[in-house]
Design a protein around this motif. Structure first.
Motif, PDB file in Angstrom:
ATOM      1  N   ASP A   1      60.283  33.654  32.384  1.00 36.54           N
ATOM      2  CA  ASP A   1      59.260  33.118  33.287  1.00 36.54           C
ATOM      3  C   ASP A   1      59.381  31.599  33.426  1.00 36.54           C
ATOM      4  O   ASP A   1      59.152  31.049  34.506  1.00 36.54           O
ATOM      5  CB  ASP A   1      57.867  33.486  32.773  1.00 36.54           C
TER       6      ASP A   1
ATOM      7  N   GLY B   1      59.664  48.072  34.700  1.00 36.16           N
ATOM      8  CA  GLY B   1      58.837  47.322  35.642  1.00 36.16           C
ATOM      9  C   GLY B   1      58.942  45.834  35.412  1.00 36.16           C
ATOM     10  O   GLY B   1      59.027  45.045  36.364  1.00 36.16           O
ATOM     11  N   VAL B   2      58.936  45.411  34.140  1.00 33.63           N
ATOM     12  CA  VAL B   2      59.080  43.994  33.802  1.00 33.63           C
ATOM     13  C   VAL B   2      60.424  43.476  34.304  1.00 33.63           C
ATOM     14  O   VAL B   2      60.511  42.387  34.897  1.00 33.63           O
ATOM     15  CB  VAL B   2      58.963  43.794  32.277  1.00 33.63           C
TER      16      VAL B   2
ATOM     17  N   ILE C   1      62.494  44.730  36.702  1.00 33.14           N
ATOM     18  CA  ILE C   1      62.625  44.739  38.165  1.00 33.14           C
ATOM     19  C   ILE C   1      61.851  43.578  38.780  1.00 33.14           C
ATOM     20  O   ILE C   1      62.353  42.871  39.664  1.00 33.14           O
ATOM     21  CB  ILE C   1      62.142  46.085  38.739  1.00 33.14           C
ATOM     22  N   LYS C   2      60.626  43.373  38.310  1.00 25.90           N
ATOM     23  CA  LYS C   2      59.778  42.318  38.877  1.00 25.90           C
ATOM     24  C   LYS C   2      60.441  40.954  38.761  1.00 25.90           C
ATOM     25  O   LYS C   2      60.508  40.194  39.735  1.00 25.90           O
ATOM     26  CB  LYS C   2      58.431  42.309  38.163  1.00 25.90           C
ATOM     27  N   ARG C   3      60.972  40.644  37.584  1.00 29.53           N
ATOM     28  CA  ARG C   3      61.548  39.319  37.374  1.00 29.53           C
ATOM     29  C   ARG C   3      62.934  39.189  37.995  1.00 29.53           C
ATOM     30  O   ARG C   3      63.311  38.105  38.440  1.00 29.53           O
ATOM     31  CB  ARG C   3      61.555  38.998  35.875  1.00 29.53           C
TER      32      ARG C   3
ATOM     33  N   LEU D   1      62.334  38.645  41.707  1.00 32.25           N
ATOM     34  CA  LEU D   1      61.860  37.281  41.932  1.00 32.25           C
ATOM     35  C   LEU D   1      62.995  36.276  41.792  1.00 32.25           C
ATOM     36  O   LEU D   1      63.114  35.334  42.591  1.00 32.25           O
ATOM     37  CB  LEU D   1      60.742  36.946  40.944  1.00 32.25           C
TER      38      LEU D   1
END
Length: 271
Positions: free
Chosen positions: A183, A250-251, A253-255, A258
């Motif tokens: 992040d 899910g973690v 794919i999301k990052r 992005l």
């Protein structure tokens, strides 16, 4: 009618319960049996499977003495974490500290089949519902502790021995460090996209674009490391929501999406 409680080592609690489809007298009789059994044993909560009815039904005794009926309950939201000190009639005399959500949102049906929803923000009540829902899916609170510890507890119960303290499913995992660092890198990539607003030189913008191209593969590598470390952790716990592969994917794919989006933005803005 009072029914016999299912007590360890009776393995019928390991049956995954089925949804109630017929909201009629048969269901109401089961509910009355659960209630009568709770009254007989002085219990504040009971799942139908705990008296050998394999249906998705949970009853909770309220402070005013009334009984709340949750038919086909599903927890659709959980918020916050705390260590809940719990007991259950299935394991007489056993107390364990279990990580639970402080607040939950749940959908269910009433005895007439009408859909309902409820937000529970009382820690104790929320933990009780979570423990009973565990039973509906064929589990107990020992499925949320280290698997090796669970075996030691079960062996101690069989032999009337001393039950050891649990290594519980962690509210915070070391794999979260992968996410935290990722992040931070994504934040840096996002900052580079606003660099042209500050009239920086072309050389500086090129340097920032090169930095973005360097950060993207690092992000991918961190997500790969996160996934494999999460699988190592998941082998230790059989019912840990933070360890489930769906959450982990899910973690990732999301990052990853992005990161790719920011890289594309950098190509058009800085490249």
């Amino acid at each position: 009618m009072v029914q016999k409680l299912v007590i360890f080592p009776d393995e019928r609690v390991n049956i995954a319960c089925t949804d109630v489809r017929s909201f009629n007298q048969t269901l109401w009789d089961v509910i009355e049996d659960i209630k009568d059994t709770m009254i007989e044993h002085g219990l504040d909560a009971l799942a139908a499977i705990q008296i050998a009815y394999p249906y998705n039904i949970v009853l909770i005794k309220e402070k005013d003495g009334s009984y709340s009926e949750y038919i086909n309950p599903r927890i659709i939201g959980s918020y916050g974490k705390f260590d809940s000190v719990e007991t259950t009639v299935y394991y007489p005399g056993i107390t364990q500290s279990i990580p639970r959500a402080q607040r939950i949102k749940m959908v269910y049906e009433d005895r007439h089949g009408r859909p309902k929803s409820v937000d529970i923000d009382d820690e104790k009540y929320a933990a009780t519902l979570q423990r009973k829902v565990d039973y509906l899916f064929g589990g107990t609170f020992l499925d949320k502790v280290d698997k090796a510890h669970k075996e030691r507890v079960l062996e101690a119960l069989k032999n009337d021995g001393l039950v050891p303290q649990a290594e519980i499913c962690p509210a915070f995992s070391k794999k979260d460090y992968f996410v935290s660092f990722t992040d931070k890198l994504l934040f840096v990539m996002g900052l580079t996209l606003v660099a042209p607003l500050f009239n920086l030189s072309k050389e500086t913008l090129n340097t920032l674009y090169t930095l973005d191209k360097f950060l993207l593969p690092i992000i991918f590598a961190l997500m790969i490391g996160f996934f494999f470390y999460a699988q190592v952790e998941a082998k230790k716990y059989s019912q840990c929501s933070s360890c489930q592969i769906g959450n982990n994917i899910g973690v990732i794919i999301k990052r990853s999406v992005l990161g790719i989006t920011l890289a594309i933005g950098a190509y058009f803005i800085l490249g």
